[in-house]
Design a protein around this motif. Structure first.
Motif, PDB file in Angstrom:
ATOM      1  N   SER A 170       1.477  25.390  26.988  1.00  0.00           N
ATOM      2  CA  SER A 170       2.524  24.640  27.562  1.00  0.00           C
ATOM      3  C   SER A 170       3.760  25.499  28.055  1.00  0.00           C
ATOM      4  CB  SER A 170       2.882  23.419  26.549  1.00  0.00           C
ATOM      5  OG  SER A 170       1.984  22.642  26.256  1.00  0.00           O
ATOM      6  N   ALA A 171       3.490  26.771  28.283  1.00  0.00           N
ATOM      7  CA  ALA A 171       4.771  27.639  28.869  1.00  0.00           C
ATOM      8  C   ALA A 171       4.877  27.554  30.090  1.00  0.00           C
ATOM      9  CB  ALA A 171       4.311  29.031  28.060  1.00  0.00           C
ATOM     10  N   GLY A 172       4.259  26.789  30.979  1.00  0.00           N
ATOM     11  CA  GLY A 172       4.550  26.563  32.377  1.00  0.00           C
ATOM     12  C   GLY A 172       3.681  27.724  33.077  1.00  0.00           C
ATOM     13  N   ARG A 173       2.764  28.643  32.816  1.00  0.00           N
ATOM     14  CA  ARG A 173       1.927  29.550  33.305  1.00  0.00           C
ATOM     15  C   ARG A 173       0.707  28.764  33.648  1.00  0.00           C
ATOM     16  NH1 ARG A 173       4.401  32.603  29.235  1.00  0.00           N
ATOM     17  NH2 ARG A 173       2.612  32.157  28.008  1.00  0.00           N
ATOM     18  N   ASP A 174       0.414  29.337  35.113  1.00  0.00           N
ATOM     19  CA  ASP A 174      -0.973  28.768  35.327  1.00  0.00           C
ATOM     20  C   ASP A 174      -2.236  29.060  34.419  1.00  0.00           C
ATOM     21  OD1 ASP A 174       0.121  27.632  37.700  1.00  0.00           O
ATOM     22  OD2 ASP A 174      -0.570  29.389  39.042  1.00  0.00           O
ATOM     23  N   THR A 175      -3.224  28.063  33.939  1.00  0.00           N
ATOM     24  CA  THR A 175      -3.898  28.337  32.866  1.00  0.00           C
ATOM     25  C   THR A 175      -5.310  28.032  33.382  1.00  0.00           C
ATOM     26  OG1 THR A 175      -2.400  27.801  31.334  1.00  0.00           O
ATOM     27  CG2 THR A 175      -4.658  27.709  30.544  1.00  0.00           C
ATOM     28  N   ASP A 176      -6.243  28.762  33.172  1.00  0.00           N
ATOM     29  CA  ASP A 176      -7.643  28.615  33.227  1.00  0.00           C
ATOM     30  C   ASP A 176      -8.322  28.302  32.094  1.00  0.00           C
ATOM     31  OD1 ASP A 176      -6.884  29.637  35.883  1.00  0.00           O
ATOM     32  OD2 ASP A 176      -8.022  31.428  35.823  1.00  0.00           O
ATOM     33  N   VAL A 177      -9.315  27.329  32.159  1.00  0.00           N
ATOM     34  CA  VAL A 177     -10.222  26.526  31.145  1.00  0.00           C
ATOM     35  C   VAL A 177     -11.396  26.540  31.701  1.00  0.00           C
ATOM     36  CG1 VAL A 177     -10.227  24.732  29.589  1.00  0.00           C
ATOM     37  CG2 VAL A 177      -7.980  25.033  30.732  1.00  0.00           C
ATOM     38  N   ASP A 178     -12.314  27.193  30.581  1.00  0.00           N
ATOM     39  CA  ASP A 178     -13.604  26.827  31.156  1.00  0.00           C
ATOM     40  C   ASP A 178     -14.410  26.030  29.826  1.00  0.00           C
ATOM     41  OD1 ASP A 178     -14.350  28.348  33.482  1.00  0.00           O
ATOM     42  OD2 ASP A 178     -13.545  30.141  32.191  1.00  0.00           O
ATOM     43  N   LYS A 179     -15.132  25.051  30.003  1.00  0.00           N
ATOM     44  CA  LYS A 179     -15.829  24.075  29.172  1.00  0.00           C
ATOM     45  C   LYS A 179     -17.134  23.936  29.153  1.00  0.00           C
ATOM     46  CE  LYS A 179     -11.660  20.979  29.334  1.00  0.00           C
ATOM     47  NZ  LYS A 179     -10.917  19.835  29.534  1.00  0.00           N
ATOM     48  N   TRP A 180     -17.901  23.818  28.153  1.00  0.00           N
ATOM     49  CA  TRP A 180     -19.518  23.533  28.086  1.00  0.00           C
ATOM     50  C   TRP A 180     -19.631  22.829  27.006  1.00  0.00           C
ATOM     51  CZ3 TRP A 180     -21.290  25.457  23.653  1.00  0.00           C
ATOM     52  CH2 TRP A 180     -20.489  26.217  22.947  1.00  0.00           C
ATOM     53  N   SER A 181     -20.928  22.371  26.933  1.00  0.00           N
ATOM     54  CA  SER A 181     -21.480  21.475  26.043  1.00  0.00           C
ATOM     55  C   SER A 181     -22.987  21.539  25.940  1.00  0.00           C
ATOM     56  CB  SER A 181     -20.999  19.874  25.939  1.00  0.00           C
ATOM     57  OG  SER A 181     -21.259  19.304  24.663  1.00  0.00           O
ATOM     58  N   PRO A 185       1.230  24.034  33.413  1.00  0.00           N
ATOM     59  CA  PRO A 185       1.286  22.997  32.346  1.00  0.00           C
ATOM     60  C   PRO A 185       2.611  23.380  31.462  1.00  0.00           C
ATOM     61  CG  PRO A 185      -0.357  24.575  31.762  1.00  0.00           C
ATOM     62  CD  PRO A 185       0.011  25.091  33.275  1.00  0.00           C
ATOM     63  N   GLY A 186       3.397  22.212  31.394  1.00  0.00           N
ATOM     64  CA  GLY A 186       4.181  22.345  30.550  1.00  0.00           C
ATOM     65  C   GLY A 186       5.784  22.501  31.222  1.00  0.00           C
ATOM     66  N   ALA A 187       5.650  22.691  32.625  1.00  0.00           N
ATOM     67  CA  ALA A 187       6.923  23.041  33.557  1.00  0.00           C
ATOM     68  C   ALA A 187       6.868  21.995  34.657  1.00  0.00           C
ATOM     69  CB  ALA A 187       6.595  24.411  34.227  1.00  0.00           C
ATOM     70  N   SER A 188       8.093  21.918  34.843  1.00  0.00           N
ATOM     71  CA  SER A 188       8.502  20.849  36.242  1.00  0.00           C
ATOM     72  C   SER A 188       7.904  19.557  36.125  1.00  0.00           C
ATOM     73  CB  SER A 188       7.775  21.676  37.482  1.00  0.00           C
ATOM     74  OG  SER A 188       8.222  22.903  37.641  1.00  0.00           O
ATOM     75  N   GLY A 189       8.013  18.984  34.872  1.00  0.00           N
ATOM     76  CA  GLY A 189       7.506  17.604  34.648  1.00  0.00           C
ATOM     77  C   GLY A 189       6.057  17.619  34.123  1.00  0.00           C
ATOM     78  N   ALA A 190       5.067  18.696  34.457  1.00  0.00           N
ATOM     79  CA  ALA A 190       3.959  18.400  34.205  1.00  0.00           C
ATOM     80  C   ALA A 190       3.869  18.464  32.655  1.00  0.00           C
ATOM     81  CB  ALA A 190       3.148  19.793  34.736  1.00  0.00           C
ATOM     82  N   PRO A 191       3.221  17.753  31.967  1.00  0.00           N
ATOM     83  CA  PRO A 191       2.661  17.748  30.631  1.00  0.00           C
ATOM     84  C   PRO A 191       2.183  18.918  30.204  1.00  0.00           C
ATOM     85  CG  PRO A 191       0.819  16.348  31.607  1.00  0.00           C
ATOM     86  CD  PRO A 191       2.116  16.727  32.610  1.00  0.00           C
ATOM     87  N   GLY A 192       2.191  19.440  28.946  1.00  0.00           N
ATOM     88  CA  GLY A 192       1.701  20.551  28.210  1.00  0.00           C
ATOM     89  C   GLY A 192       0.072  20.499  28.086  1.00  0.00           C
ATOM     90  N   LEU A 193      -0.443  21.581  27.846  1.00  0.00           N
ATOM     91  CA  LEU A 193      -2.071  21.508  27.729  1.00  0.00           C
ATOM     92  C   LEU A 193      -2.235  21.855  26.212  1.00  0.00           C
ATOM     93  CD1 LEU A 193      -5.132  21.607  28.778  1.00  0.00           C
ATOM     94  CD2 LEU A 193      -4.335  23.766  29.314  1.00  0.00           C
ATOM     95  N   ARG A 194      -2.530  20.919  25.634  1.00  0.00           N
ATOM     96  CA  ARG A 194      -2.702  21.003  24.038  1.00  0.00           C
ATOM     97  C   ARG A 194      -4.097  20.202  23.588  1.00  0.00           C
ATOM     98  NH1 ARG A 194       2.588  19.136  24.754  1.00  0.00           N
ATOM     99  NH2 ARG A 194       4.287  20.697  24.310  1.00  0.00           N
TER     100      ARG A 194
END
Length: 385
Positions: free
Chosen positions: A231-242, A201-210
């Motif tokens: 948004s620094a361009g590193r692969d990012t893992d996200v875990d969500k719950w509700s 996210p945030g690199a190579s045309g990909a939008p940032g993750l905010r």
């Protein structure tokens, strides 16, 4: 995701051919919604003030029906500068076993997000519904409704038809339980979860993750506070719950959710927690509609008075986020909260006028200061068919 789509198409192809209801192999039905919004702001002296404005919030058209052995839906929003695709999918029922859906569809995350914009008590969903829910994504899902339960699970891409720059893959699901016996008497419990793996996210045309909620409504862009930013361009893992809870007792209903997400790109970690509680009262005696097949709120029925139905609702919504380099103190720690008082006048079950009074506040908890306080009056004229 390509293998999922191929496998799903193979299931469709292997299914026996049969004619649609009343012997018509192809059917079509047109639907849509129009939401016309306005907002007026009372800004404080901090930051750039929000501007009073109006907008066509939604102008959706859809066509749905049967196409030989499958059901289909194609839906688009014409309100912006370009047409945006919403639900675009094929699905097939397998009786009591469940339903398979392939294409682009809204993912299964939280009661607030799964309740359609035509049926919510407020103009906007809460912070978690607007900033954490995966929304419309390309994928394949299975849904079922055994007895008092519903469940749905999906594999999906982080791409959508209109946002192909977002790369990654994900899996998620939701389960609900609603044992109450009749309309106007509902107990709802639910849980949902998702794991999303973002590519650069945030690199190579990909939008940032905010995560940047709008605390005073959709037009309050100047009041947004960044809670986490990966948004620094590193692969990012996200875990969500509700976690979900709601009850309806005649003209009264109340509900709340507690939601969260964690973010990890190997160098930084972040966490977001959100919660809301709301109370609704139909002054004219109606009850909020509830769909037990899908575990979400739906259209109200049986308006009692020729002048229409009137609903009052109150919600408190809070969200907090923090972010830090691994092993180091926080780089970011902020929160946003809002009180919203709503009045909804249902002239018909598909025509209503909505008015919201909002008091919102953002805090930078590292500096222990309030960075924004905004009051707003927002409204909507809504029609659907």
């Amino acid at each position: 995701m390509g293998s999922c789509a191929v496998a799903a198409c193979a299931v469709f192809a292997a299914a026996p051919v049969f004619a649609a209801d009343d012997d018509r192999p192809v059917t079509a039905e047109i639907g849509g919604r129009l939401h016309l919004d306005f907002a007026s702001f009372d800004n404080d002296g901090r930051g750039t003030p929000n501007k009073d404005d109006t907008e066509v919030r939604r102008a959706w058209l859809d066509v749905s029906g049967k196409l030989f052995v499958v059901d289909y839906k194609m839906e688009a929003d014409f309100s912006g500068d370009r047409v945006e695709a919403k639900d675009v999918y094929l699905s097939r029922s397998f009786g009591d076993a469940g339903r398979l859906t392939v294409g682009q569809f809204k993912q299964y995350f939280s009661l607030d997000d799964r309740t359609g914009s035509n049926y919510g008590s407020f103009l906007e969903r809460g912070n978690a519904g607007t900033s954490l829910a995966p929304l419309y994504r390309l994928g394949a899902s299975w849904q079922a409704n055994p007895g008092d339960f519903t469940w749905a699970a999906s594999l999906y891409s982080l791409e959508s038809i209109d946002a192909w720059q977002v790369k990654g893959r994900a899996a998620g699901g939701r389960a609900t339980w609603a044992p109450s016996p009749a309309a106007g008497d509902v107990l709802h419990l639910g849980v949902s979860a998702a794991r999303e793996l973002y590519d650069n996210p945030g690199a190579s045309g990909a939008p940032g993750l905010r995560i940047r909620p709008r605390p005073a409504g959709h037009l309050s862009d100047e009041s947004r506070l960044t809670l986490v930013d990966f948004s620094a361009g590193r692969d990012t893992d996200v875990d969500k719950w509700s976690l979900e809870y709601a009850q309806v007792r005649g003209p009264w209903s109340w509900q709340g959710e507690f939601s969260g997400a964690t973010f990890d790109d190997g160098l930084q970690r972040g966490k977001v927690l959100a919660g809301y509680g709301m109370l609704s009262w139909f002054v004219t005696g109606e009850s909020r509609g509830y769909d037990r097949r899908t575990g979400r709120f739906a259209r109200i029925k049986d308006i009692r008075h020729t002048a229409g139905a009137f609903e009052l609702a109150l919600r408190y919504d809070q969200m907090r986020g923090d972010q830090h380099l691994v092993g180091l103190p926080d780089l970011r720690d902020g929160s946003t909260e809002a009180w919203t008082l709503a009045g909804n006048w249902y002239l018909r079950d598909n025509l209503r006028f909505m008015l919201n009074l909002i008091e919102s506040r953002n805090r930078d908890r590292l500096a222990d200061v309030t960075v924004d306080r905004t009051r707003a009056v927002t409204g909507r004229l809504q029609f659907d068919f």
